[in-house]
Design an enzyme around this catalytic site. Structure first.
Site, mmCIF file in Angstrom:
data_model
loop_
_atom_site.group_PDB
_atom_site.id
_atom_site.type_symbol
_atom_site.label_atom_id
_atom_site.label_comp_id
_atom_site.label_asym_id
_atom_site.label_seq_id
_atom_site.Cartn_x
_atom_site.Cartn_y
_atom_site.Cartn_z
ATOM 1 C CB SER A 79 -0.930 0.022 1.205
ATOM 2 O OG SER A 79 -2.185 -0.467 0.835
ATOM 3 C CE LYS A 82 -3.631 0.665 -1.642
ATOM 4 N NZ LYS A 82 -4.325 0.099 -0.478
ATOM 5 C CE1 TYR A 215 -3.816 -1.010 -5.367
ATOM 6 C CE2 TYR A 215 -4.235 -3.375 -5.518
ATOM 7 C CZ TYR A 215 -4.131 -2.221 -4.766
ATOM 8 O OH TYR A 215 -4.311 -2.270 -3.402
ATOM 9 C CE1 TYR A 267 -3.908 -0.083 4.267
ATOM 10 C CE2 TYR A 267 -2.867 -0.910 6.249
ATOM 11 C CZ TYR A 267 -2.892 -0.779 4.880
ATOM 12 O OH TYR A 267 -1.905 -1.340 4.141
ATOM 13 C CB VAL A 285 -0.658 -6.130 3.773
ATOM 14 C CG1 VAL A 285 -1.991 -5.492 4.113
ATOM 15 C CG2 VAL A 285 -0.486 -6.318 2.274
HETATM 16 N N1 GLU Z 1 -1.533 -5.378 -2.530
HETATM 17 C C1 GLU Z 1 -2.319 -5.234 -1.348
HETATM 18 C C2 GLU Z 1 -3.790 -5.377 -1.654
HETATM 19 O O1 GLU Z 1 -4.261 -4.786 -2.545
HETATM 20 C C3 GLU Z 1 -2.046 -3.903 -0.743
HETATM 21 C C4 GLU Z 1 -2.800 -3.715 0.534
HETATM 22 C C5 GLU Z 1 -2.010 -3.101 1.605
HETATM 23 O O2 GLU Z 1 -0.779 -3.077 1.629
HETATM 24 O O3 GLU Z 1 -2.693 -2.604 2.489
HETATM 25 O O4 GLU Z 1 -4.499 -6.073 -1.024
#
Ligand code: GLU
Length: 331
Positions: A79, A82, A215, A267, A285
């Site tokens: 994430s 992002k 993504y 989050y 994650v």
């Molecule tokens: N690649 C992970 C997903 O889309 C990223 C989520 C994350 O790191 O929170 O589920």
């Protein structure tokens, strides 16, 4: 002790070394918390990570580094990517267009929740606004953001993102971990469901396969704590990288990224994190955390055991200890 990371002084006595030793103590203490978390299991390739690892690199805006723990390990951004996908999308399309597609509000829902549009009467315009993904730091918002990056193919868009990440980290060898990419592409039914729903409801204009390909590749960009700390230092420096005269990321964008990292970066634990730790941060994650102290430091952490909300348990603990020890909180 001041919050400055000092250089070696003339007598040869190393204040820097003292600071490192303190950091090692904080790290050893934080490490005991890793047993409260678990390595992520919905991306099979990430299950191999050692839950007991913990590493940190701090880089000052003046270019001094301090590291402790398992900093040799390489991990995927997940994430954290992002933040930079959003940067590129805003650079490509402008703030107004990007935030027409995605909101700026924190979400109380988990990072991989389905968009709220599922439950709203979308034929009414007042509900359409409510139905767009809450923010660019949760999966639904990030998938929409990735679709706004310019380029003819997913590969071309990825190359543009990699170029940005390489410049701000100062590491030209950063690349995608193909195993993690393939593993998530195959296993992540939840992201496929989110993307198809967004597309069916008109929030995603691009082809689902193309967008998710980008993504998944961006999430699988591989880095070290040091790379991450340098990326964070660029943000701490208002978008500027050492040795380059012009900002790589315009200051206005850094301001928005900072606000979104504070309000949405951890989050649905972002409120508590702001209250207890109090610096802009983004977790992934994989157990990585990128954080920064504006004007002062960039921080990169890896601690693969994560809690139920997706944040590194030991990593968050270590960051909180540093913030308390050296008075880094913004609040
Ligand atoms: N690649 C992970 C997903 O889309 C990223 C989520 C994350 O790191 O929170 O589920």
């Amino acid at each position: 002790m001041s919050t400055r990371i000092p250089t070696r002084n003339k007598t040869g006595f190393s204040e820097m070394e003292q600071l490192r030793q303190e950091m090692v103590k904080l790290l050893d203490e934080a490490k005991t918390h890793s047993k409260k978390g678990k390595v992520v299991d919905y991306i099979p390739e990430l299950k191999r990570m050692d839950p007991h690892l913990l590493g940190i690199t701090v880089v000052s805006t003046g270019g001094k580094e301090i590291t402790a723990g398992d900093v040799q390990v390489r991990f995927t951004l997940q994430s954290i990517s992002k933040v930079f996908a959003l940067t590129l999308a805003i650079m490509d399309r402008g703030m107004d267009e990007v935030f027409r597609h995605v909101g700026m509000e924190p979400s109380a829902e988990p990072f991989d929740s389905l968009p709220p549009s599922l439950f709203l009467p979308l034929d009414r315009p007042e509900f359409r606004e409510l139905a767009k993904p809450a923010n660019p730091m949760i999966n639904s918002g990030a998938i929409v953001v990735s679709s706004l990056i310019k380029g003819r193919t997913a590969q071309e868009k990825l190359e543009r993102l990699l170029r940005l990440v390489r410049v701000i980290s100062g590491n030209p060898t950063i690349r995608v971990n193909e195993h993690v990419y393939a593993s998530e592409k195959k296993a992540s039914e939840r992201n496929w469901a989110i993307a198809y729903l967004l597309r069916e409801q008109g929030f995603l204009k691009e082809n689902v396969e193309e967008v998710l390909d980008l993504y998944f590749m961006q999430c699988a960009i591989e880095a070290s704590c040091r790379d991450l700390a340098y990326m964070a230092t660029c943000l701490a420096n208002g978008g500027t990288v050492w040795g380059l005269s012009k900002p790589v990321i315009p200051r206005e964008i850094v301001r928005v990224l900072t606000a979104l990292m504070v309000t949405c970066g951890m989050y649905n634990a972002s409120g508590e994190f702001a209250a207890r730790v109090g610096i802009p941060a983004k977790s992934g994650v994989s157990g990585a955390i990128m954080a920064f102290v504006p004007g002062k430091y960039g921080v990169g952490i890896i601690g693969p055991a994560i809690d139920k909300k997706g944040n590194s348990v030991a990593g968050t603990h270590l960051l909180a200890s540093c913030v308390n020890r050296w008075g880094w909180s913004l609040f």
